[in-house]
Write a protein that holds these residues in place. Structure first.
Motif, PDB file in Angstrom:
ATOM      1  N   ILE A 156       0.798   1.310 -12.750  1.00 49.53           N
ATOM      2  CA  ILE A 156       0.908  -0.159 -12.471  1.00 49.53           C
ATOM      3  C   ILE A 156      -0.762  -0.201 -12.300  1.00 49.53           C
ATOM      4  CG2 ILE A 156       0.917  -1.550 -10.434  1.00 49.53           C
ATOM      5  CD1 ILE A 156       3.318  -0.007  -9.506  1.00 49.53           C
ATOM      6  N   THR A 157      -1.046  -1.243 -12.840  1.00 47.96           N
ATOM      7  CA  THR A 157      -2.765  -1.826 -13.100  1.00 47.96           C
ATOM      8  C   THR A 157      -2.940  -2.896 -12.204  1.00 47.96           C
ATOM      9  OG1 THR A 157      -2.110  -2.973 -15.104  1.00 47.96           O
ATOM     10  CG2 THR A 157      -2.783  -0.906 -15.432  1.00 47.96           C
ATOM     11  N   ILE A 158      -2.009  -3.382 -11.331  1.00 47.12           N
ATOM     12  CA  ILE A 158      -2.521  -4.513 -10.511  1.00 47.12           C
ATOM     13  C   ILE A 158      -3.698  -4.099  -9.346  1.00 47.12           C
ATOM     14  CG2 ILE A 158      -1.575  -5.872  -8.469  1.00 47.12           C
ATOM     15  CD1 ILE A 158       1.165  -5.707  -9.812  1.00 47.12           C
ATOM     16  N   MET A 159      -4.690  -5.056  -9.431  1.00 46.45           N
ATOM     17  CA  MET A 159      -5.830  -4.428  -8.750  1.00 46.45           C
ATOM     18  C   MET A 159      -5.401  -4.547  -7.311  1.00 46.45           C
ATOM     19  SD  MET A 159      -8.214  -4.303 -10.776  1.00 46.45           S
ATOM     20  CE  MET A 159      -9.838  -4.091  -9.569  1.00 46.45           C
ATOM     21  N   GLN A 160      -5.981  -3.493  -6.540  1.00 53.14           N
ATOM     22  CA  GLN A 160      -5.874  -3.395  -5.098  1.00 53.14           C
ATOM     23  C   GLN A 160      -6.782  -4.274  -4.342  1.00 53.14           C
ATOM     24  OE1 GLN A 160      -3.920  -0.671  -3.028  1.00 53.14           O
ATOM     25  NE2 GLN A 160      -4.390  -2.190  -1.762  1.00 53.14           N
ATOM     26  N   ASP A 161      -6.345  -4.971  -3.173  1.00 53.30           N
ATOM     27  CA  ASP A 161      -6.777  -5.794  -2.432  1.00 53.30           C
ATOM     28  C   ASP A 161      -7.512  -4.729  -1.360  1.00 53.30           C
ATOM     29  OD1 ASP A 161      -8.044  -7.507  -0.370  1.00 53.30           O
ATOM     30  OD2 ASP A 161      -6.383  -8.921  -0.634  1.00 53.30           O
ATOM     31  N   LEU A 162      -8.925  -4.812  -1.423  1.00 52.54           N
ATOM     32  CA  LEU A 162      -9.540  -3.623  -0.481  1.00 52.54           C
ATOM     33  C   LEU A 162      -9.147  -4.096   1.017  1.00 52.54           C
ATOM     34  CD1 LEU A 162     -13.145  -3.564  -1.938  1.00 52.54           C
ATOM     35  CD2 LEU A 162     -11.251  -2.046  -2.379  1.00 52.54           C
ATOM     36  N   LYS A 163      -8.798  -5.108   1.360  1.00 52.20           N
ATOM     37  CA  LYS A 163      -8.427  -5.256   2.824  1.00 52.20           C
ATOM     38  C   LYS A 163      -7.179  -4.319   3.170  1.00 52.20           C
ATOM     39  CE  LYS A 163      -6.253  -9.005   5.673  1.00 52.20           C
ATOM     40  NZ  LYS A 163      -6.077 -10.388   6.098  1.00 52.20           N
ATOM     41  N   PHE A 164      -6.164  -4.165   2.217  1.00 51.90           N
ATOM     42  CA  PHE A 164      -5.087  -3.445   2.387  1.00 51.90           C
ATOM     43  C   PHE A 164      -5.158  -1.969   1.710  1.00 51.90           C
ATOM     44  CE2 PHE A 164      -3.939  -7.768   2.252  1.00 51.90           C
ATOM     45  CZ  PHE A 164      -3.458  -7.811   3.472  1.00 51.90           C
ATOM     46  N   LEU A 165      -6.431  -1.561   1.525  1.00 49.77           N
ATOM     47  CA  LEU A 165      -6.622  -0.211   0.811  1.00 49.77           C
ATOM     48  C   LEU A 165      -5.904   0.892   1.357  1.00 49.77           C
ATOM     49  CD1 LEU A 165      -8.170   1.170  -1.523  1.00 49.77           C
ATOM     50  CD2 LEU A 165     -10.148   1.497   0.158  1.00 49.77           C
ATOM     51  N   HIS A 166      -5.813   1.117   2.736  1.00 43.50           N
ATOM     52  CA  HIS A 166      -4.979   1.963   3.454  1.00 43.50           C
ATOM     53  C   HIS A 166      -3.664   1.850   3.384  1.00 43.50           C
ATOM     54  CE1 HIS A 166      -5.431  -0.881   6.400  1.00 43.50           C
ATOM     55  NE2 HIS A 166      -4.364  -0.431   7.187  1.00 43.50           N
ATOM     56  N   PHE A 167      -3.054   1.074   3.077  1.00 38.79           N
ATOM     57  CA  PHE A 167      -1.485   0.633   3.078  1.00 38.79           C
ATOM     58  C   PHE A 167      -1.250   0.035   1.981  1.00 38.79           C
ATOM     59  CE2 PHE A 167       1.959  -1.455   5.987  1.00 38.79           C
ATOM     60  CZ  PHE A 167       2.617  -0.559   5.495  1.00 38.79           C
ATOM     61  N   PRO A 168      -1.296   0.369   0.613  1.00 40.57           N
ATOM     62  CA  PRO A 168      -0.882  -0.189  -0.550  1.00 40.57           C
ATOM     63  C   PRO A 168       0.518  -0.749  -0.889  1.00 40.57           C
ATOM     64  CG  PRO A 168      -1.290   2.170  -0.791  1.00 40.57           C
ATOM     65  CD  PRO A 168      -1.665   1.850   0.330  1.00 40.57           C
ATOM     66  N   LEU A 169       1.426  -0.136   0.157  1.00 40.31           N
ATOM     67  CA  LEU A 169       2.513  -0.320   0.194  1.00 40.31           C
ATOM     68  C   LEU A 169       2.946  -2.061   0.142  1.00 40.31           C
ATOM     69  CD1 LEU A 169       5.707   0.729  -0.004  1.00 40.31           C
ATOM     70  CD2 LEU A 169       5.595   0.810   2.573  1.00 40.31           C
ATOM     71  N   THR A 170       1.911  -2.404   1.161  1.00 46.46           N
ATOM     72  CA  THR A 170       2.028  -4.087   1.264  1.00 46.46           C
ATOM     73  C   THR A 170       1.158  -4.865   0.249  1.00 46.46           C
ATOM     74  OG1 THR A 170       0.348  -3.936   2.890  1.00 46.46           O
ATOM     75  CG2 THR A 170       2.465  -3.740   3.734  1.00 46.46           C
TER      76      THR A 170
END
Length: 258
Positions: free
Chosen positions: A111-125
């Protein structure tokens, strides 16, 4: 209206499950969310793989199965979306896919969808939800990632086969305390070849007859059968087989064919 199933170790008493479902509905309000389980033991990918492997095919094709086991942020772990027998699976590349499937997936991408840094610790959401929702809306795997050829490999412990013996082990205990072994129906029949058998396990207990259903014996009596997973189960009719028979995960069972 697509279907997204959830298999996680998030439990039922914290905010995490609500955060996950809310994140899905915020992206795709019309989706059908189905809980497979949120009670997997924390980080136990073997348990999650057994549950999902034996339940996903009851859902319609094109269902998206979101796997929330051991998904905390880790720079060394890829996030994958996988197609297998016209079902989609989204999860961390932590070995769970190799435990779930008997053959290679039909297609898989990182998966190449960019991670929102706000949820870095919880990528599940975040990443997982976005990927699952896109697939539920009909996106192709290549719309959300780049193809990969391999997944992290882990091996299920296999029974030991001898001429007249199968040496297996307990791999799962369900909520009724039925004890499920790693001996499949196909393997049992292949070695049995119509012969009688004796099943030996802890405390010198034995069973020498297969049952078709749990109520085939009197209440409180032990039995063995091939349950819904097609794995050999040891049970007590309306009783706690694991506790009463002293059987726990990893314990050995031996089937002797005569």
């Amino acid at each position: 209206m697509g279907i997204i199933t959830l298999t996680t170790d998030l439990g039922d008493k914290d905010i995490y499950q609500a955060a996950l479902k809310g994140s899905i509905l915020k992206v795709l309000p019309t989706v059908n969310i189905v809980d497979i389980t949120h009670s997997v033991t924390a980080f136990n990918i073997q348990q999650a793989a057994f549950i999902l492997k034996n339940s996903y095919y009851y859902f319609p094709e094109q269902t998206v199965h979101l796997i929330g086991i051991d998904t905390v942020y880790n720079t060394n772990v890829k996030y994958l979306a996988v197609k297998y027998r016209n079902h989609y699976f989204v999860g961390a590349d932590n070995g769970i896919f190799s435990l779930m499937f008997n053959t290679d997936p039909d297609e898989m991408v990182e998966i190449t969808i960019m991670q929102d840094l706000k949820f870095l610790h919880f990528p599940l959401t975040d990443i997982f939800v976005k990927a699952a929702c896109k697939l539920a809306q009909g996106a192709k795997l290549t719309d959300i990632g780049v193809p990969v050829e391999t997944v992290e490999k882990k091996m299920n412990l296999q029974p030991v086969i001898e001429k007249n013996l199968i040496k297996g082990m307990v791999i799962y205990i369900d909520s009724f305390q039925n004890v499920i072994t790693n001996v499949t129906k196909d393997l049992f029949m292949q070695i049995q070849q119509g012969r009688r058998f004796t099943l030996y396990f802890k405390r010198n207990e034995v069973i020498n007859q297969l049952s078709w259903y749990y109520n085939e014996v009197e209440e409180g009596e032990k039995l063995c059968l091939f349950g819904i997973s097609d794995h050999l189960e040891i049970a007590i009719n309306k009783g706690n087989a694991s506790g009463l028979l002293g059987l726990n995960l990893g314990d050995s069972v031996i089937i002797d064919f005569q």
